[in-house]
Design a protein around this motif. Structure first.
Motif, PDB file in Angstrom:
ATOM      1  N   UNK A  33       0.829  -1.206   0.000  1.00 49.61           N
ATOM      2  CA  UNK A  33       0.000   0.000   0.000  1.00 49.61           C
ATOM      3  C   UNK A  33       0.868   1.262   0.000  1.00 49.61           C
ATOM      4  N   UNK A  34       1.941   1.259   0.776  1.00 46.37           N
ATOM      5  CA  UNK A  34       2.824   2.417   0.819  1.00 46.37           C
ATOM      6  C   UNK A  34       3.443   2.676  -0.544  1.00 46.37           C
ATOM      7  N   UNK A  35       3.887   1.602  -1.205  1.00 46.55           N
ATOM      8  CA  UNK A  35       4.474   1.756  -2.544  1.00 46.55           C
ATOM      9  C   UNK A  35       3.437   2.288  -3.526  1.00 46.55           C
TER      10      UNK A  35
ATOM     11  N   UNK B 266     -14.578   2.938   2.211  1.00 45.95           N
ATOM     12  CA  UNK B 266     -15.730   2.052   2.437  1.00 45.95           C
ATOM     13  C   UNK B 266     -15.541   0.725   1.714  1.00 45.95           C
ATOM     14  N   UNK B 267     -15.061   0.775   0.476  1.00 46.49           N
ATOM     15  CA  UNK B 267     -14.861  -0.467  -0.274  1.00 46.49           C
ATOM     16  C   UNK B 267     -13.730  -1.313   0.314  1.00 46.49           C
ATOM     17  N   UNK B 268     -12.726  -0.642   0.888  1.00 45.62           N
ATOM     18  CA  UNK B 268     -11.617  -1.384   1.482  1.00 45.62           C
ATOM     19  C   UNK B 268     -12.068  -2.232   2.659  1.00 45.62           C
TER      20      UNK B 268
ATOM     21  N   UNK C 161     -14.430  -4.142   2.840  1.00 38.69           N
ATOM     22  CA  UNK C 161     -14.935  -5.445   2.376  1.00 38.69           C
ATOM     23  C   UNK C 161     -13.801  -6.358   1.914  1.00 38.69           C
ATOM     24  N   UNK C 162     -12.562  -5.882   1.998  1.00 37.48           N
ATOM     25  CA  UNK C 162     -11.410  -6.666   1.560  1.00 37.48           C
ATOM     26  C   UNK C 162     -10.580  -7.063   2.777  1.00 37.48           C
ATOM     27  N   UNK C 163      -9.648  -8.014   2.588  1.00 38.70           N
ATOM     28  CA  UNK C 163      -8.764  -8.381   3.711  1.00 38.70           C
ATOM     29  C   UNK C 163      -7.898  -7.223   4.191  1.00 38.70           C
ATOM     30  N   UNK C 164      -7.657  -6.243   3.319  1.00 37.44           N
ATOM     31  CA  UNK C 164      -6.865  -5.072   3.702  1.00 37.44           C
ATOM     32  C   UNK C 164      -7.805  -4.018   4.287  1.00 37.44           C
ATOM     33  N   UNK C 165      -7.666  -3.748   5.547  1.00 36.62           N
ATOM     34  CA  UNK C 165      -8.571  -2.838   6.228  1.00 36.62           C
ATOM     35  C   UNK C 165      -8.156  -1.377   6.005  1.00 36.62           C
ATOM     36  N   UNK C 166      -9.093  -0.439   6.194  1.00 33.44           N
ATOM     37  CA  UNK C 166      -8.758   0.980   6.014  1.00 33.44           C
ATOM     38  C   UNK C 166      -7.621   1.454   6.911  1.00 33.44           C
ATOM     39  N   UNK C 167      -7.465   0.811   8.076  1.00 34.88           N
ATOM     40  CA  UNK C 167      -6.367   1.219   8.959  1.00 34.88           C
ATOM     41  C   UNK C 167      -5.014   1.058   8.274  1.00 34.88           C
ATOM     42  N   UNK C 168      -4.917   0.066   7.362  1.00 31.54           N
ATOM     43  CA  UNK C 168      -3.661  -0.113   6.622  1.00 31.54           C
ATOM     44  C   UNK C 168      -3.403   1.083   5.713  1.00 31.54           C
ATOM     45  N   UNK C 169      -4.461   1.655   5.154  1.00 37.52           N
ATOM     46  CA  UNK C 169      -4.310   2.851   4.333  1.00 37.52           C
ATOM     47  C   UNK C 169      -3.794   4.018   5.177  1.00 37.52           C
ATOM     48  N   UNK C 170      -4.302   4.120   6.402  1.00 31.70           N
ATOM     49  CA  UNK C 170      -3.821   5.158   7.312  1.00 31.70           C
ATOM     50  C   UNK C 170      -2.326   4.990   7.572  1.00 31.70           C
ATOM     51  N   UNK C 171      -1.927   3.745   7.857  1.00 30.46           N
ATOM     52  CA  UNK C 171      -0.519   3.483   8.102  1.00 30.46           C
ATOM     53  C   UNK C 171       0.337   3.781   6.882  1.00 30.46           C
ATOM     54  N   UNK C 172      -0.162   3.433   5.697  1.00 26.93           N
ATOM     55  CA  UNK C 172       0.599   3.671   4.464  1.00 26.93           C
ATOM     56  C   UNK C 172       0.775   5.165   4.208  1.00 26.93           C
TER      57      UNK C 172
ATOM     58  N   UNK D 214      -9.559  10.814  16.032  1.00 24.51           N
ATOM     59  CA  UNK D 214     -10.077   9.466  16.247  1.00 24.51           C
ATOM     60  C   UNK D 214     -11.566   9.493  16.598  1.00 24.51           C
ATOM     61  N   UNK D 215     -11.967  10.536  17.313  1.00 24.69           N
ATOM     62  CA  UNK D 215     -13.376  10.643  17.727  1.00 24.69           C
ATOM     63  C   UNK D 215     -14.287  10.943  16.546  1.00 24.69           C
ATOM     64  N   UNK D 216     -13.853  11.796  15.630  1.00 24.45           N
ATOM     65  CA  UNK D 216     -14.749  12.262  14.570  1.00 24.45           C
ATOM     66  C   UNK D 216     -14.445  11.682  13.195  1.00 24.45           C
ATOM     67  N   UNK D 217     -13.381  10.881  13.086  1.00 22.59           N
ATOM     68  CA  UNK D 217     -13.055  10.350  11.753  1.00 22.59           C
ATOM     69  C   UNK D 217     -14.107   9.357  11.307  1.00 22.59           C
ATOM     70  N   UNK D 218     -14.483   9.478  10.032  1.00 27.58           N
ATOM     71  CA  UNK D 218     -15.483   8.566   9.438  1.00 27.58           C
ATOM     72  C   UNK D 218     -14.842   7.857   8.251  1.00 27.58           C
ATOM     73  N   UNK D 219     -15.007   6.547   8.220  1.00 27.72           N
ATOM     74  CA  UNK D 219     -14.468   5.759   7.106  1.00 27.72           C
ATOM     75  C   UNK D 219     -15.323   5.884   5.858  1.00 27.72           C
ATOM     76  N   UNK D 220     -16.570   6.318   6.030  1.00 29.75           N
ATOM     77  CA  UNK D 220     -17.455   6.446   4.862  1.00 29.75           C
ATOM     78  C   UNK D 220     -18.447   7.562   5.101  1.00 29.75           C
TER      79      UNK D 220
END
Length: 246
Positions: free
Chosen positions: A7-9, A89-91, A93-104, A240-246
């Motif tokens: 994801x980072x790449x 939101x679409x992420x 539904x996949x094995x890669x969770x949105x938190x991984x996008x945050x980390x990337x 963290x309190x107000x962030x929305x994934x979708x």
């Protein structure tokens, strides 16, 4: 780690497809230092600054400007845009969770901002005889704390902005005051007591002073460490309190 690396790449490749953004967050800080250094008065000792050369003061200011550009423009807009377009939101539904996008995104921003920092330090040293940090561990501590505070602020912008365009607007509104108190227009050493006190309690004002202290061979002052940690906790907690994934 494999998913995070991929994801980072990918995010890094996407970032480099936007030449305007690449210029402003990677090329503009070193270029600004070169432009300032080309002014003769910037290379001469200034009695109003205690005999310090202005170009010496501007190296840490331009370094934290790179952090502000990444946090308030790249990081905030990318996340707000991804949420707006349903990518997060679409992420889910996949094995890669949105938190991984945050980390990337955080990893990419950290690596590229460090590259900008190194470029500014080397240009200052080689072209304008600005000394390298005498206390390297302290310099890294100050830089990391400033980065944490600004990235937390960038994520807070992403959490409250309804879309990418709004995130860009909010980010720019925040950019100018935080950079003013960091000393971009008036170096902290030239500020009056009131402005310098306010600057001490801003994330980049504390960050610039910590980098200046480390360059002189000292550790960051406890006040500035507490200020940067306070901004990290406060902005990060609200994000963290107000962030929305979708």
């Amino acid at each position: 780690m494999s998913a995070l690396s991929r994801l980072t790449a990918t995010e890094t490749r996407l970032f480099f497809r936007e030449p305007v953004g690449v210029f402003f967050v990677l090329a503009f800080p070193p270029l600004l230092l070169v432009i300032l250094g080309a002014i003769p008065a910037m290379r001469e000792p200034d009695t109003d600054l205690g005999g310090t050369r202005p170009i010496t003061l501007y190296v840490p200011i331009i370094i934290v400007m790179g952090l502000a550009l990444f946090a308030l423009n790249v990081l905030s807009q990318m996340f707000a845009t991804y949420r707006e377009k349903g990518v997060l939101r679409r992420m889910r539904t996949t094995p890669v969770k949105p938190q991984a996008m945050l980390g990337a995104q955080l990893l990419m921003s950290t690596i590229l901002s460090i590259a900008t920092m190194l470029a500014v330090l080397l240009i200052g040293w080689l072209a304008f005889d600005v000394g390298l940090p005498r206390q390297l561990p302290a310099y890294l501590v100050g830089y990391v704390l400033a980065a944490l505070a600004m990235f937390a602020l960038g994520l807070l912008v992403a959490s409250v902005a309804p879309n990418g365009r709004a995130a860009g607007g909010i980010g720019m509104l925040l950019f100018f005051p935080v950079m003013f108190f960091a000393g971009l227009w008036v170096p902290r050493d030239a500020m009056n007591d009131v402005l310098r006190t306010i600057s001490d309690f801003t994330p980049l004002g504390a960050g610039v002073q910590s980098l200046q202290d480390a360059t002189a061979g000292h550790w960051p002052q406890l006040l500035h460490v507490a200020v940067m940690l306070g901004w990290t906790v406060a902005a990060g907690g609200l994000a963290a309190r107000y962030f929305r994934w979708e």
